[in-house]
Every structure is written in C-alpha cells, then in structure tokens.
Motif scaffolding. Sequence first.
Motif, mmCIF file in Angstrom:
data_model
loop_
_atom_site.group_PDB
_atom_site.id
_atom_site.type_symbol
_atom_site.label_atom_id
_atom_site.label_comp_id
_atom_site.label_asym_id
_atom_site.label_seq_id
_atom_site.Cartn_x
_atom_site.Cartn_y
_atom_site.Cartn_z
ATOM 1 N N THR A 162 0.803 -1.226 0.000
ATOM 2 C CA THR A 162 0.000 0.000 0.000
ATOM 3 C C THR A 162 0.830 1.268 0.000
ATOM 4 O OG1 THR A 162 -0.155 -0.100 2.392
ATOM 5 C CG2 THR A 162 -1.991 -1.038 1.148
ATOM 6 N N THR A 163 2.125 1.178 0.277
ATOM 7 C CA THR A 163 2.931 2.401 0.291
ATOM 8 C C THR A 163 3.120 2.902 -1.131
ATOM 9 O OG1 THR A 163 4.106 1.574 2.201
ATOM 10 C CG2 THR A 163 5.076 3.441 1.070
ATOM 11 N N THR A 164 2.667 4.116 -1.385
ATOM 12 C CA THR A 164 2.942 4.738 -2.674
ATOM 13 C C THR A 164 3.671 6.047 -2.409
ATOM 14 O OG1 THR A 164 0.759 5.690 -2.548
ATOM 15 C CG2 THR A 164 1.032 3.788 -3.998
ATOM 16 N N PHE A 165 4.741 6.260 -3.111
ATOM 17 C CA PHE A 165 5.457 7.510 -2.956
ATOM 18 C C PHE A 165 4.861 8.515 -3.914
ATOM 19 C CE2 PHE A 165 8.343 4.375 -1.290
ATOM 20 C CZ PHE A 165 8.714 4.991 -0.107
ATOM 21 N N PRO A 166 4.388 9.635 -3.379
ATOM 22 C CA PRO A 166 3.759 10.602 -4.270
ATOM 23 C C PRO A 166 4.806 11.227 -5.192
ATOM 24 C CG PRO A 166 3.927 11.488 -2.060
ATOM 25 C CD PRO A 166 4.431 10.088 -1.997
ATOM 26 N N LYS A 167 4.679 10.940 -6.481
ATOM 27 C CA LYS A 167 5.580 11.563 -7.446
ATOM 28 C C LYS A 167 4.982 12.885 -7.877
ATOM 29 C CE LYS A 167 9.202 9.289 -9.504
ATOM 30 N NZ LYS A 167 10.000 9.242 -10.713
ATOM 31 N N ASP A 168 5.806 13.918 -7.866
ATOM 32 C CA ASP A 168 5.312 15.232 -8.245
ATOM 33 C C ASP A 168 5.014 15.283 -9.728
ATOM 34 O OD1 ASP A 168 5.595 16.160 -5.685
ATOM 35 O OD2 ASP A 168 7.679 16.696 -6.004
ATOM 36 N N LYS A 169 3.961 16.022 -10.043
ATOM 37 C CA LYS A 169 3.632 16.220 -11.441
ATOM 38 C C LYS A 169 3.837 17.694 -11.782
ATOM 39 C CE LYS A 169 0.257 12.533 -11.916
ATOM 40 N NZ LYS A 169 -0.095 12.251 -10.519
ATOM 41 N N GLY A 170 4.107 17.929 -13.010
ATOM 42 C CA GLY A 170 4.274 19.322 -13.397
ATOM 43 C C GLY A 170 4.572 19.475 -14.869
ATOM 44 N N LEU A 171 4.645 20.741 -15.294
ATOM 45 C CA LEU A 171 4.953 21.077 -16.673
ATOM 46 C C LEU A 171 6.439 21.375 -16.756
ATOM 47 C CD1 LEU A 171 1.951 23.492 -17.168
ATOM 48 C CD2 LEU A 171 2.095 21.179 -18.049
ATOM 49 N N ALA A 172 7.162 20.523 -17.452
ATOM 50 C CA ALA A 172 8.610 20.685 -17.522
ATOM 51 C C ALA A 172 8.981 21.644 -18.643
ATOM 52 C CB ALA A 172 9.264 19.329 -17.756
ATOM 53 N N ILE A 173 9.917 22.526 -18.366
ATOM 54 C CA ILE A 173 10.472 23.368 -19.417
ATOM 55 C C ILE A 173 11.981 23.377 -19.258
ATOM 56 C CG2 ILE A 173 8.482 24.895 -19.757
ATOM 57 C CD1 ILE A 173 10.337 26.954 -18.113
ATOM 58 N N VAL A 174 12.668 23.750 -20.296
ATOM 59 C CA VAL A 174 14.120 23.854 -20.253
ATOM 60 C C VAL A 174 14.475 25.332 -20.356
ATOM 61 C CG1 VAL A 174 16.262 23.215 -21.387
ATOM 62 C CG2 VAL A 174 14.387 21.582 -21.259
#
Lengths: 141, 149
Positions: free
Chosen positions: A34-46
């Motif tokens: 049941t352990t889930t590591f919350p991965k961040d989401k986002g809009l990637a730019i360079v």
Amino acid sequence: MAILNNRKTKVSDEVPTSSMADIAFLLLIFFLVTTTFPKDKGLAIVLPEPGETLEVSQRNILHILIQPGGVVVVRRGENPQEQQLRPDQIEGLWRHEVSQNENLIAAVKTHPDAAYEHMVDVLDALQSANADKISLQVLEQ
Amino acid sequence: MAMKGGGFERKSKASSEVPASSLADIAFLLLIFFMVTTVFQADKDRPIAWPEAEAAQKIDEKQKNILNIWLEQTGSVYMNDQPFAMADVSSFVAPLYAASERALVISIRSDRQTPYRFVDQLQQELVDAGVVRVVFATQLEQSLTRERR
C-alpha cells in the motif's frame, strides 16, 4: 481415586506464538503493497543557458501575450493584426499554426500583474499540443 | 531381548517440522528495517493553492535530485523550510546544482494567484545559477472540470 480439586487444567497458560509470524508477515506485505510515494507532477520546461541568445526570424514567432485578466492576445510575427482568445483555445490554434510552419516558436509573454495560473493554462495548452519550442518572457510595457 | 524390526527402526531425533518460532523475529526485523530506512519528503508543504494542468507529467528524476522552491502570493520564497530573499536564490541553488552534477531539477511550487513578475524574477535567478531543468509543479486537471468551466 485422586482428589477432585487437583485436576489438570486443559487450557495452556502460554501465549500462542505460532501465529505471530503470520501476523507480522501480513502487516509487512500490507504496508509494502500500500505504500505509494507521491511523485510530483508538473509542466517541464528547459531554461536557456546563461548568456545564450538566439536570433530568430520574426516569421517564425507566434507572440502569445497574456493580459492581467487572463485574456490572451495572439500576434503572428510582425503582423500587427491581433486576435483575442481564451487560454483553452490556444491548443487548437497552435496545432493549426504549426501545420503551416514547422519552425514556429511560441513566445509566451506574460504581463507582470497577470496571475501565474493564466501562464500555466497557456503553457498547459501548448504542451497538450506537443509544442516544444516555447520561450517564457515577461511582457514589457 | 526381542526388538521390533531387529532394532533398525530407530526414531529420528531431528524434528520433521519447520522451526516456526523464529519467523516472527525475522518478520518484525524486516518490518522495523523498512520503517527506519523509509525516507519521506524533507520539506513541509507551504499553504498554496495549486494551479492545475492537463498536460502535467511526472517528474522523471530521483527524489534527492529535486529541489522544491515555494513561491507564495506575496512573492516570498521558501526552500528547505527556510525563507529566502529573491536575490539570494541564485547563490543558494548554484552550489547545489554543481554538487548534483547538473542533474538537479527545480520544482517551482507557486500559488495560482502569484503575480507573474515574481515567477519571472525566480526564473532569472535560476538562469543565473545555470539551472536548465525546471518544472512548474501542478495538480493534474481532470478533463471533466475543464469542460465545466
């Protein structure tokens, strides 16, 4: 005949330890699953490297100006003609424009007083339309 | 003396059962090991209203290579639970970026109502620090909520 009171009791006086292993493994496996590591989401730019400037022909620039209220004004290169849009209309616009000019660059210029979410909305629309050449700037008055 | 089977049918002294008494110890050891070694995100969440985006993608980098920069509506900047002045961001990020061998990803966590000038200043600071990989952290927007707007 033996004395009645001295009868051997049949109930064990020990804690049953044989099932402890099962309980512990059950807990272990439960938490592992049941352990889930919350991965961040986002809009990637360079971001550009420091001091990196590119000369781009005005023909290949699509100016996207974000006004404080969230209204988006679109200008093509040096063409003074302006078009007012909502952020969710940018996706279709970009798909249409890039089919006519593959080298198109989106210059997103945001007014300093415009809310961050309007810029995110426009960036979201551009990335939904698979735009990869995006330049983020601040709108100069 | 007459023995059954001529004395060959000796009783084996080894138990035929798996020793189950130590299994509990092993299981608890594993449980405690995982509990101790699990590291959660280091910095506390700041109270911000997240912007939403549909095209948001997972940040494809190890947790230790992600630096969160919190940018509040007032323009105050927080990194690792500490407030920073906007002008100090570049000098704080540059050594971290060098130490991570240019693998550092900056996650900008800004309030949706933040005026864009602060975001632009922050970007300038990051460009000065030489950082190239930046993510605008958002929450995933469901297509249903978008249609309702």
